[in-house]
Enzyme design. Sequence first.
Site, PDB file in Angstrom:
ATOM      1  CD  GLU A  34      -1.267  -2.149   2.248  1.00 31.27           C
ATOM      2  OE1 GLU A  34      -0.139  -2.442   2.023  1.00 31.27           O
ATOM      3  OE2 GLU A  34      -2.165  -3.012   2.989  1.00 31.27           O
TER       4      GLU A  34
ATOM      5  CE  LYS B 188      21.553  -3.326  -3.714  1.00 26.81           C
ATOM      6  NZ  LYS B 188      21.508  -4.565  -4.217  1.00 26.81           N
TER       7      LYS B 188
ATOM      8  NE  ARG C  38      10.925   1.722  -9.300  1.00 20.76           N
ATOM      9  CZ  ARG C  38      10.271   1.796 -10.731  1.00 20.76           C
ATOM     10  NH1 ARG C  38       9.859   0.622 -11.040  1.00 20.76           N
ATOM     11  NH2 ARG C  38      10.242   2.833 -11.300  1.00 20.76           N
TER      12      ARG C  38
ATOM     13  CD  GLU D 255      24.181  -6.421  -3.629  1.00 27.99           C
ATOM     14  OE1 GLU D 255      23.924  -5.718  -4.606  1.00 27.99           O
ATOM     15  OE2 GLU D 255      22.994  -7.198  -3.255  1.00 27.99           O
TER      16      GLU D 255
ATOM     17  CB  CYS E 151      24.875  -2.348 -11.277  1.00 27.73           C
ATOM     18  SG  CYS E 151      23.727  -3.572 -10.829  1.00 27.73           S
TER      19      CYS E 151
ATOM     20  CG  HIS F 235      19.803   4.234 -10.851  1.00 30.58           C
ATOM     21  ND1 HIS F 235      20.870   3.693 -11.045  1.00 30.58           N
ATOM     22  CD2 HIS F 235      19.059   3.091 -10.545  1.00 30.58           C
ATOM     23  CE1 HIS F 235      21.051   2.493 -11.011  1.00 30.58           C
ATOM     24  NE2 HIS F 235      19.734   1.898 -10.744  1.00 30.58           N
TER      25      HIS F 235
HETATM   26  C1  LIG Z   1      19.307  -4.145 -10.175  1.00 34.84           C
HETATM   27  N1  LIG Z   1      18.188  -4.275  -8.922  1.00 34.84           N
HETATM   28  C2  LIG Z   1      17.734  -5.376  -8.864  1.00 34.84           C
HETATM   29  C3  LIG Z   1      17.927  -5.891  -7.430  1.00 34.84           C
HETATM   30  N2  LIG Z   1      17.379  -7.139  -7.085  1.00 34.84           N
HETATM   31  C4  LIG Z   1      16.584  -7.898  -7.852  1.00 34.84           C
HETATM   32  N3  LIG Z   1      15.722  -9.070  -7.714  1.00 34.84           N
HETATM   33  N4  LIG Z   1      16.415  -7.404  -9.114  1.00 34.84           N
HETATM   34  C5  LIG Z   1      16.937  -6.216  -9.608  1.00 34.84           C
HETATM   35  O1  LIG Z   1      16.897  -5.965 -10.741  1.00 34.84           O
HETATM   36  N5  LIG Z   1      18.598  -5.405  -6.595  1.00 34.84           N
HETATM   37  C6  LIG Z   1      19.442  -4.099  -6.651  1.00 34.84           C
HETATM   38  C7  LIG Z   1      18.665  -3.400  -8.068  1.00 34.84           C
HETATM   39  C8  LIG Z   1      17.333  -2.931  -7.537  1.00 34.84           C
HETATM   40  N6  LIG Z   1      16.511  -2.391  -8.436  1.00 34.84           N
HETATM   41  C9  LIG Z   1      15.372  -2.311  -8.656  1.00 34.84           C
HETATM   42  C10 LIG Z   1      14.614  -1.835  -9.641  1.00 34.84           C
HETATM   43  C11 LIG Z   1      13.437  -2.148  -9.916  1.00 34.84           C
HETATM   44  C12 LIG Z   1      12.578  -2.510  -9.242  1.00 34.84           C
HETATM   45  C13 LIG Z   1      11.044  -2.832  -9.553  1.00 34.84           C
HETATM   46  O2  LIG Z   1      10.713  -1.832 -10.555  1.00 34.84           O
HETATM   47  N7  LIG Z   1      10.301  -3.336  -8.916  1.00 34.84           N
HETATM   48  C14 LIG Z   1       8.931  -3.272  -9.190  1.00 34.84           C
HETATM   49  C15 LIG Z   1       8.445  -4.692  -9.363  1.00 34.84           C
HETATM   50  C16 LIG Z   1       8.957  -5.374 -10.157  1.00 34.84           C
HETATM   51  C17 LIG Z   1       7.956  -6.693 -10.792  1.00 34.84           C
HETATM   52  O3  LIG Z   1       8.320  -7.795 -10.040  1.00 34.84           O
HETATM   53  N8  LIG Z   1       6.832  -6.592 -11.754  1.00 34.84           N
HETATM   54  C18 LIG Z   1       5.883  -7.595 -11.457  1.00 34.84           C
HETATM   55  C19 LIG Z   1       4.677  -7.354 -10.966  1.00 34.84           C
HETATM   56  C20 LIG Z   1       4.221  -5.880 -11.469  1.00 34.84           C
HETATM   57  C21 LIG Z   1       3.157  -5.352 -10.550  1.00 34.84           C
HETATM   58  O4  LIG Z   1       3.069  -4.686  -9.667  1.00 34.84           O
HETATM   59  N9  LIG Z   1       1.867  -5.614 -11.189  1.00 34.84           N
HETATM   60  C22 LIG Z   1       0.917  -5.050 -10.527  1.00 34.84           C
HETATM   61  C23 LIG Z   1      -0.271  -5.047 -11.574  1.00 34.84           C
HETATM   62  C24 LIG Z   1       0.062  -4.122 -12.973  1.00 34.84           C
HETATM   63  C25 LIG Z   1      -0.873  -4.069 -13.890  1.00 34.84           C
HETATM   64  O5  LIG Z   1      -1.929  -4.616 -14.198  1.00 34.84           O
HETATM   65  O6  LIG Z   1      -0.712  -3.039 -14.768  1.00 34.84           O
HETATM   66  C26 LIG Z   1       0.224  -5.756  -9.231  1.00 34.84           C
HETATM   67  O7  LIG Z   1       0.656  -6.994  -9.216  1.00 34.84           O
HETATM   68  O8  LIG Z   1      -0.469  -5.145  -8.617  1.00 34.84           O
HETATM   69  C27 LIG Z   1       5.821  -7.567 -13.115  1.00 34.84           C
HETATM   70  O9  LIG Z   1       6.516  -6.983 -13.899  1.00 34.84           O
HETATM   71  O10 LIG Z   1       5.307  -8.763 -13.785  1.00 34.84           O
HETATM   72  C28 LIG Z   1       8.145  -2.546  -8.339  1.00 34.84           C
HETATM   73  O11 LIG Z   1       7.261  -1.909  -8.929  1.00 34.84           O
HETATM   74  O12 LIG Z   1       8.637  -2.266  -7.105  1.00 34.84           O
HETATM   75  C29 LIG Z   1      13.078  -3.349  -8.227  1.00 34.84           C
HETATM   76  C30 LIG Z   1      14.510  -3.113  -7.797  1.00 34.84           C
HETATM   77  N1  LIG Z   2      20.585  -7.354 -17.581  1.00 34.25           N
HETATM   78  C1  LIG Z   2      20.107  -6.381 -16.273  1.00 34.25           C
HETATM   79  C2  LIG Z   2      21.082  -6.207 -15.346  1.00 34.25           C
HETATM   80  C3  LIG Z   2      20.609  -5.280 -14.367  1.00 34.25           C
HETATM   81  S1  LIG Z   2      21.693  -5.227 -13.100  1.00 34.25           S
HETATM   82  C4  LIG Z   2      19.065  -5.355 -16.988  1.00 34.25           C
HETATM   83  O1  LIG Z   2      19.642  -4.895 -17.939  1.00 34.25           O
HETATM   84  O2  LIG Z   2      18.204  -4.850 -16.425  1.00 34.25           O
HETATM   85 ZN   LIG Z   3      22.916  -3.388 -13.071  1.00 31.97          ZN
END
Ligand SMILES: CN1c2c(nc(N)[nH]c2=O)NC[C@@H]1CNc1ccc(C(=O)N[C@@H](CCC(=O)N[C@@H](CCC(=O)N[C@@H](CCC(=O)O)C(=O)O)C(=O)O)C(=O)O)cc1
Ligand SMILES: N[C@@H](CCS)C(=O)O
Ligand SMILES: [Zn+2]
Length: 757
Positions: free
Chosen positions: A15, A113, A518, A608, A646, A697
């Site tokens: 939320e 981090k 996020r 990391e 990264c 970013h």
């Molecule tokens: C590189 N990074 C990452 C880290 N760790 C990871 N496990 N992955 C990474 O890429 N650590 C370091 C960094 C951290 N960076 C990020 C960058 C971006 C996000 C992010 O954008 N998170 C999204 C959720 C992503 C996801 O899983 N999406 C799903 C579900 C999407 C969703 O919320 N859907 C809605 C419905 C949407 C609709 O109907 O239109 C819902 O379910 O309610 C997907 O794409 O399917 C975020 O929004 O927080 C995180 C870390």
């Molecule tokens: N191939 C991934 C790396 C993120 S660390 C991306 O482009 O999102």
């Molecule tokens: Zn990266």
Amino acid sequence: MISVVGFPRIGQNRELKKWVESYLDKKLSKEELIQNSKNLKKTHWQLQKEYSVDLIPSNDFSFYDTFLDHAMLVGSIPEEYKAVFSDDLELYFALAKGYQDQNIDLKALPMKKWFFTNYHYLVPEITDNTKFELSSTKPFDEFVEALSAGIKTKPVIIGALTFLKLSKKSNVDIYDKSFWEKLLEVYIQILKRFEELGAEFVQIDEPILVTDLSTKDIEFFDSFYRSLLLHKGKLKVILQTYFGDVRDCFEKIILLSFDAIGLDFVDGKFNLELIKKFGFPQEKFLVAGVVNGRNVFKNNYKNTLELLNMLSSFVDKKNIVISTSCSLLFVPYSLKFETNLDSNKKKFLAFAEEKLKELSELKLLFSQENFTTNNIYFQNIQLFEEMEKNKLSDVSTAVNNLTDDDFERKPCFEERIKLQKEVLNLPQLPTTTIGSFPQTQDVRSARSKLKKGEITFEEYESFIKSKIERVIKLQEEIGLDVFVHGEYERNDMVEFFGENLEGFLITQNGWVQSYGTRCVKPPIIFSDIKRKRPITVEYIKYAQSLTKKPVKGILTGPVTILNWSFVREDIPLKNVAFQLALAIKEEVLELEREGVKIIQIDEAALIEKLPLRRCQHSEYLSWAIKAFRLTCSKVKPQTQIHTHMCYSNFDELLDEIAKMDVDVITFEAAKSDFTLLDSINKSSLKAEVGPGVFDVHSPRIVSKEEMKKLILKMIEKVGKDRLWVNPDCGLKTRKEEEVLPTLQNMVLAVWEVRNNL
Ligand SMILES: CN1c2c(nc(N)[nH]c2=O)NC[C@@H]1CNc1ccc(C(=O)N[C@@H](CCC(=O)N[C@@H](CCC(=O)N[C@@H](CCC(=O)O)C(=O)O)C(=O)O)C(=O)O)cc1
Ligand SMILES: N[C@@H](CCS)C(=O)O
Ligand SMILES: [Zn+2]
């Protein structure tokens, strides 16, 4: 007593994320955001009360990040931001996310981090101009909010050493008393205010104490707290540590007049040895961190009660507080939403809410002389016997049969790169991206419809293919040299692989905050890992079929999958890493068989997750690097292997990274200083390098001139023959209108530089 170090704040259905994003989009008012958040905090406090938690935290809530809240509290905010905003919340979000209008261009604070977790904190800057003063009422307001709901909380404050060491410093000596005296005054005021408000306990978090400390750190800690604790009045002050043991300062901290000391017995097993060796002051509480705040597997009551009973031979039993090992911020909210998980597996798990239950059961059992006859204890014993039976084959046969040759790529880099240049025939300063293109609303919504059964898999697949067609066309238009397929099919670079490999559990709602609004949904490694089917091959092949330019096959590496998943605690990480590596290796070899000439294996989290203490680095690196090498040791010399890292500060680790033996490595460049590029020349790293030329970013559109200057500087540092030009990470969080112009400028900058080479 029971203590919780911190509770997840994002809400059971994310939320808070949705409210903050709506507020930032001007779709929710400030008043609504504040009121909704008040209700959310109250729900969390009441939940903890229902589970009989005695020391319920407050001020663990944050609209974005508690480290930024703390900087606001002690007045450590740059003047140029303060001058612009009269509204505190606007100032707060400007610091968190940056602010741009016609006249103003303020950057966001950088992110780093938080120790070895996947949470990022915002890094404040402390300069000789910083004037520490009590500048916010947030922790006091939250205490009063809880009080009016009938709950006397334990306010949580970041400690001075952790705050100073993790902030960026310019022109200041943090160890100089004339510098920190002002900060001390602020901490004194904070304690006084809590005393006036009627608080009984205050928790001061000093996780930095579990890292390698210098004599100066310890002297600072001793003088600062000796002075502060003179002013604690009737308050009971808890010194809270987590993420490891406090071997460098245990003898000092037990002599200070803290009323309680919080030690982590999960990540800091050595804390028990310290107590055995030096004892524990009789008048103090020991907050014993025994319920893992960083993992989702159930607590083993037999082991925990053995530990608690052992501790009770050094500490009076009534002074032992049963606690989480660290904040519960790092685990999802509750298992009650996981309606799809197999109940035979779900029974082994505990998310934040279930951990509250564990704390109260442990308290009960610890209070009973004959706890072994208690049914709760008996059931837990049975559960772990069952877990033992379905243990991953400790080292699966394939892992067992690995020999040195499985980790060795032949021939050497110099010979490989010559062959690759012939095959790929790329121009000098090849341009590329890191993999993901913007995850636009249409992509998220298609995936959501697929999950709800509103579209078929065929419809989803054809939608993804249409996105791939578009991204290939865009890259042609921009004029990049090495293409990607855009990673549209991936919800997340780790969860996606978890969904497609055997051995993982995938949750519906297991969200954990990564930074700000996020979140990530870490998959759970539960049993032997196997590749059931090709994971990425079809989409990458499809992308390659649309262009003559080489398309990189992009995979997530085994160590990153491991580090960003929840992993069983009863199997050595090394074995799980090798199983993952064998699975990724199959994917690598299939991509190669299908004609993919460049394969990028992302290891964003390899560095990391380095252990916090130097003495443990080499053990970790030795298996982590081997796991990576296993994925690509058997590819042909002509196949070019890339990796991407990264966020990490790896200046000092380049000789270790060299051991990954990749052909090309892309990474986040040190934003404005070039120390990393200087270190590359001095290290044994032979690979070609792609230091990011723009920060993904930031929504800023970066000009051709700005990147051209950077490229020229990079050529000066590492030479034109081993340099790639690319962004510093994936583009998934950006909007297309923000990145496409920047990518175009990047390519134009390279063309101009090439013309003058
Ligand atoms: C590189 N990074 C990452 C880290 N760790 C990871 N496990 N992955 C990474 O890429 N650590 C370091 C960094 C951290 N960076 C990020 C960058 C971006 C996000 C992010 O954008 N998170 C999204 C959720 C992503 C996801 O899983 N999406 C799903 C579900 C999407 C969703 O919320 N859907 C809605 C419905 C949407 C609709 O109907 O239109 C819902 O379910 O309610 C997907 O794409 O399917 C975020 O929004 O927080 C995180 C870390
Ligand atoms: N191939 C991934 C790396 C993120 S660390 C991306 O482009 O999102
Ligand atoms: Zn990266």
